[in-house]
Design an enzyme around this catalytic site. Structure first.
Site, PDB file in Angstrom:
ATOM      1  NE  ARG A  63       6.084 -28.392 -31.605  1.00 47.57           N
ATOM      2  CZ  ARG A  63       7.375 -27.957 -31.738  1.00 47.57           C
ATOM      3  NH1 ARG A  63       7.773 -27.047 -30.798  1.00 47.57           N
ATOM      4  NH2 ARG A  63       7.666 -27.635 -33.051  1.00 47.57           N
TER       5      ARG A  63
ATOM      6  CE  LYS B 198      10.666 -21.584 -34.172  1.00 50.38           C
ATOM      7  NZ  LYS B 198      10.527 -23.203 -34.026  1.00 50.38           N
TER       8      LYS B 198
ATOM      9  CG  MET C  54      13.388  -4.882 -13.886  1.00 57.89           C
ATOM     10  SD  MET C  54      12.046  -3.656 -13.536  1.00 57.89           S
ATOM     11  CE  MET C  54      10.837  -4.624 -12.341  1.00 57.89           C
TER      12      MET C  54
ATOM     13  CE1 TYR D  15      15.633  -4.776  -4.316  1.00 59.13           C
ATOM     14  CE2 TYR D  15      16.373  -5.393  -6.477  1.00 59.13           C
ATOM     15  CZ  TYR D  15      15.768  -4.768  -5.569  1.00 59.13           C
ATOM     16  OH  TYR D  15      15.146  -3.541  -6.339  1.00 59.13           O
TER      17      TYR D  15
HETATM   18  C1  PLP Z   1      11.629 -23.789 -34.585  1.00 56.99           C
HETATM   19  C2  PLP Z   1      11.410 -24.743 -35.666  1.00 56.99           C
HETATM   20  C3  PLP Z   1      12.373 -25.072 -36.389  1.00 56.99           C
HETATM   21  C4  PLP Z   1      13.692 -24.666 -36.371  1.00 56.99           C
HETATM   22  O1  PLP Z   1      14.477 -25.366 -35.502  1.00 56.99           O
HETATM   23  P1  PLP Z   1      16.006 -25.071 -34.937  1.00 56.99           P
HETATM   24  O2  PLP Z   1      16.034 -26.266 -34.001  1.00 56.99           O
HETATM   25  O3  PLP Z   1      16.075 -23.631 -34.538  1.00 56.99           O
HETATM   26  O4  PLP Z   1      17.007 -25.094 -36.337  1.00 56.99           O
HETATM   27  C5  PLP Z   1      12.329 -26.204 -37.543  1.00 56.99           C
HETATM   28  N1  PLP Z   1      11.016 -26.595 -37.573  1.00 56.99           N
HETATM   29  C6  PLP Z   1       9.714 -26.384 -36.792  1.00 56.99           C
HETATM   30  C7  PLP Z   1       8.514 -27.090 -36.837  1.00 56.99           C
HETATM   31  C8  PLP Z   1       9.966 -25.434 -35.647  1.00 56.99           C
HETATM   32  O5  PLP Z   1       9.032 -25.516 -34.871  1.00 56.99           O
END
Ligand code: PLP
Length: 382
Positions: A143, A44, A313, A265
């Site tokens: 979640r 992702k 930046m 800055y």
């Molecule tokens: C992002 C995610 C993972 C991977 O987690 P890591 O800690 O990066 O290995 C696995 N399962 C779910 C549901 C996630 O959201």
């Protein structure tokens, strides 16, 4: 000055080197650790900023056949880069209206609610053939995923599992990076209780941290993310993963300033002695957190060069007074992430986690994918 012909874009402010050999070595390490469980790659957010279309095929070559993204758009973009027999899962679930797209493209939405599960079954009825179901159950993180009463309700619905045969039941650990946290065992207990209500299916529970918990946490499929990209899976002991990312920035200018001269800055850096200040072309727009103002550092030949003043930046000023005059000049490179300064160190200085540093890495860097020594063009595979 050293030549910089190994920077793919000679005008970029910094070079990001992504070591695909280290990536695949990390995959092998996790895979060996959790076998006979299979290891999936979580890619992702563009493979945590490292480039999903480069990372995923490299892992597919290692035998990885399960890939997780967060959004449908990420899955659609990645599908052509994966082998036809690879499974591609969308963690954030099945958005209303996305059913046909997923079914046609062979993308597996993680069904996170009763509504999502029922819409997936309706699509299976509509197209007249079964669709595999991946269910997420909420084992305690609150979640995503079906809550216990929803799991129980779905378990009663025998027709549902004929239209969408259950392939995978998954859940996610909230505290896997803390091996001693009692929440891990409690979540495991709830995961088993919820899975027991459902028809038999493959189980997936562990992320990177979970892969380093006892084998009882590994089940059939481990979902490895950040550890593949070199970050420590938990906060205990030395990091077993190989670093994948290296970031080197080039000096744009060096100046000597008299005692009492402000820098940057707000003029927040001001020494009572004369100093030498070097400017690099990396800033918060490149994902270098502004919180590193007067906190972080770069390295040159093992010498720590503190960030002087605020991160701008597009540039950062470094206090290079510790180096001999003339030791550093325009075009020379300083290390931002590498052997002297780990991803974990940068994240700690910035008050964040390696995940956030990685996924913030900017689009303006010159990117080199190497399959050997990071930064060594002779091994670059571009
Ligand atoms: C992002 C995610 C993972 C991977 O987690 P890591 O800690 O990066 O290995 C696995 N399962 C779910 C549901 C996630 O959201």
């Amino acid at each position: 000055m050293a030549p910089h012909d190994h920077i793919a874009d000679p005008f970029a402010g910094a070079r990001l080197t992504i070591d695909l050999a280290a990536l695949t070595a990390n995959y092998s390490l996790i895979a060996a650790r959790v076998a006979p469980a299979r290891t999936a790659a979580v890619v992702k957010a563009d493979a945590y900023g490292l480039g999903a279309t480069r990372v995923a095929p490299a892992l597919a070559e290692m035998g990885c056949r399960d890939f997780f993204v967060a959004h449908l758009a990420e899955a659609i973009a990645l599908r052509p880069h994966l082998p036809a027999d690879a499974a591609l899962y969308v963690l954030n679930g099945l958005q209303p209206g996305a059913e046909r797209r997923c079914a046609t493209l062979g993308i597996l939405p993680v069904l996170n609610s009763l509504d999502q599960a029922r819409r997936w079954a309706a699509m299976a009825r509509e197209i007249g053939h079964a669709l595999p179901a991946v269910l997420q159950v909420d084992s305690g993180m609150s979640r995503l995923g079906l809550q216990p009463e929803e799991v129980a309700a779905l378990a009663e619905d025998k027709a549902f599992f004929e239209q969408v045969p259950l392939r995978l039941v998954m859940s996610h650990l909230a505290c896997a990076d803390e091996p001693g946290n009692a929440a891990n065992a409690e979540q495991l207990r709830r995961f088993h209780a919820l899975a027991a209500l459902l028809p038999p299916a493959l189980l997936s529970f562990a992320n990177s941290g979970g892969a380093f918990l006892p084998a009882a946490f590994h089940h059939d499929l481990v979902r490895a993310g950040v550890s593949l990209y070199g970050a420590a899976p938990n906060g205990e002991g030395p990091n077993p993963m190989r670093p994948v990312v290296r970031l080197d920035a080039r000096i744009i200018q060096v100046r000597a300033i008299p005692a009492g001269t402000g820098v940057g800055y707000g003029l927040t850096f001001n020494k009572s002695e004369p100093a030498r200040i070097a400017t690099i072309g990396v800033g918060y727009a490149d994902g270098w957190p502004r919180h590193l103002s007067n906190r972080g550092a770069a390295f040159f030949g093992g010498v720590r060069l503190p960030i002087a003043g605020r991160v701008s930046m597009d540039s950062i000023t470094l206090d290079v007074t510790a180096l001999a005059e003339g030791a550093l000049g325009p075009g020379d490179e300083v290390e931002l992430i590498g052997p002297h300064q780990t991803l974990e160190q940068v994240a700690a200085d910035a008050g964040t986690i390696p995940y956030e540093i990685l996924t913030s890495l900017g689009s303006r860097y010159s990117r080199i994918y190497s399959d050997g020594v990071p930064g060594d063009l002779s091994n670059a595979v571009d």
